[in-house]
Design a protein around this motif. Structure first.
Motif, mmCIF file in Angstrom:
data_model
loop_
_atom_site.group_PDB
_atom_site.id
_atom_site.type_symbol
_atom_site.label_atom_id
_atom_site.label_comp_id
_atom_site.label_asym_id
_atom_site.label_seq_id
_atom_site.Cartn_x
_atom_site.Cartn_y
_atom_site.Cartn_z
ATOM 1 N N ALA A 1 48.011 22.577 -46.383
ATOM 2 C CA ALA A 1 47.459 23.303 -45.229
ATOM 3 C C ALA A 1 47.117 24.725 -45.664
ATOM 4 C CB ALA A 1 48.478 23.322 -44.094
ATOM 5 N N LYS B 1 46.620 28.556 -44.356
ATOM 6 C CA LYS B 1 46.923 29.475 -43.244
ATOM 7 C C LYS B 1 46.341 30.846 -43.569
ATOM 8 C CE LYS B 1 48.902 31.514 -39.721
ATOM 9 N NZ LYS B 1 48.092 32.727 -39.788
ATOM 10 N N GLU C 1 53.192 37.623 -43.482
ATOM 11 C CA GLU C 1 52.398 36.779 -44.391
ATOM 12 C C GLU C 1 51.948 37.580 -45.619
ATOM 13 O OE1 GLU C 1 50.657 33.754 -40.944
ATOM 14 O OE2 GLU C 1 49.568 35.594 -41.435
ATOM 15 N N THR D 1 54.821 37.623 -47.880
ATOM 16 C CA THR D 1 54.977 36.328 -48.561
ATOM 17 C C THR D 1 54.042 36.240 -49.773
ATOM 18 O OG1 THR D 1 55.568 35.281 -46.474
ATOM 19 C CG2 THR D 1 54.877 33.808 -48.239
ATOM 20 N N LEU E 1 50.096 25.899 -47.947
ATOM 21 C CA LEU E 1 51.383 25.379 -47.487
ATOM 22 C C LEU E 1 51.501 23.899 -47.827
ATOM 23 C CD1 LEU E 1 51.295 27.000 -43.911
ATOM 24 C CD2 LEU E 1 52.465 27.889 -45.937
ATOM 25 N N GLU F 1 53.958 20.869 -47.129
ATOM 26 C CA GLU F 1 55.056 20.492 -46.226
ATOM 27 C C GLU F 1 55.715 21.733 -45.620
ATOM 28 O OE1 GLU F 1 57.355 17.857 -48.683
ATOM 29 O OE2 GLU F 1 56.044 16.177 -48.186
ATOM 30 N N GLY F 2 54.883 22.675 -45.207
ATOM 31 C CA GLY F 2 55.373 23.869 -44.522
ATOM 32 C C GLY F 2 55.836 24.989 -45.434
ATOM 33 N N GLU F 3 55.985 24.693 -46.740
ATOM 34 C CA GLU F 3 56.455 25.712 -47.687
ATOM 35 C C GLU F 3 55.278 26.444 -48.303
ATOM 36 O OE1 GLU F 3 59.729 26.453 -48.581
ATOM 37 O OE2 GLU F 3 60.242 25.140 -46.899
ATOM 38 N N ALA F 4 55.394 27.767 -48.444
ATOM 39 C CA ALA F 4 54.332 28.547 -49.095
ATOM 40 C C ALA F 4 54.368 28.267 -50.600
ATOM 41 C CB ALA F 4 54.536 30.026 -48.814
ATOM 42 N N TYR G 1 55.267 24.354 -57.977
ATOM 43 C CA TYR G 1 54.266 23.530 -57.287
ATOM 44 C C TYR G 1 53.054 23.236 -58.170
ATOM 45 C CZ TYR G 1 56.965 24.573 -53.105
ATOM 46 O OH TYR G 1 57.976 24.683 -52.177
#
Ligand code: COA
Length: 173
Positions: A4, A6, A13, A16, A66, A68-71, A96
């Motif tokens: 995803a 964002k 953010e 992050t 993202l 699974e929701g992780e940055a 990743y």
């Protein structure tokens, strides 16, 4: 795995992005330049104040990637720079890597190009950043030039300029 994107808007953010970036910059550039040069570049280009300035004054847009929701990484773009999409940053956190994030990023950037009516993506990459160059060439980038940029305090960036052709905007018949 679905990635995803964002759009970066909030101070959290931006923080992050800076947190993901710092270890990647050191792992990538300390041996290509020096630790001091990397610290200087982070301060100039990837600290929270630098990101805030880029967003407010330099036409940047950042997207967190993202998984699974992780940055897991991020991209930084300047649409319409020199009439093209400038890809300023593509960074994937070490754990990743090898999971298809660059492919998802280039699909996403191609969609943005279509929306913006841009048919080329370009970027600069350190001439000694072999892995990134191989990845970019894998995705259809080709060398168009080289540039040495004086970034102050005695530091220079010695880069190739790579470009990729993307489909232009869809036209209505
Ligand atoms: C550059 C970077 C974003 C690449 O991400 P990655 O997850 O390591 O990329 P991968 O190794 O999975 O490779 C992505 C694709 O390139 C291909 N590839 C990788 N190395 C290749 C090589 N030597 N030759 C040809 N293709 C190659 C992979 O097969 C994969 O293709 P696929 O999606 O069709 O399966 C990441 O390594 C990174 O963040 N590096 C540090 C920061 C950096 O240097 N960013 C660029 C600054 S300009």
């Amino acid at each position: 795995m679905a990635v995803a994107f964002k759009k970066v808007e909030t101070p959290e953010e931006m923080e992050t992005i800076a947190q993901i970036a710092e270890p990647i910059w050191h792992a990538t550039y300390d041996t290509l330049t020096s630790r001091a040069a990397t610290d200087y570049m982070i301060e100039q280009f990837q600290s929270v104040p630098a990101i805030r300035r880029q967003l407010a004054q330099e036409g940047y847009v950042y997207y967190l990637m993202l998984l699974e929701g992780e940055a897991a990484g991020f991209i930084g773009l300047v649409p319409h720079k020199e009439g093209k999409m400038f890809l300023s940053k593509l960074y994937v956190a070490e754990r990743y890597r090898g999971m298809g994030l660059p492919r998802a990023a280039f699909d996403f950037i191609a969609e943005l190009c279509t929306l913006e009516g841009l048919d080329k993506i370009y970027l600069t990459v350190n001439k000694r950043n072999r892995h990134a160059i191989d990845v970019y060439k894998h995705f259809g980038f080709y060398e168009i030039d080289a540039v040495v940029t004086d970034i102050g305090c005695g530091y220079v960036m010695d880069d190739y300029i790579l470009q990729k052709d993307v489909c232009g905007p869809k036209t209505e018949d």
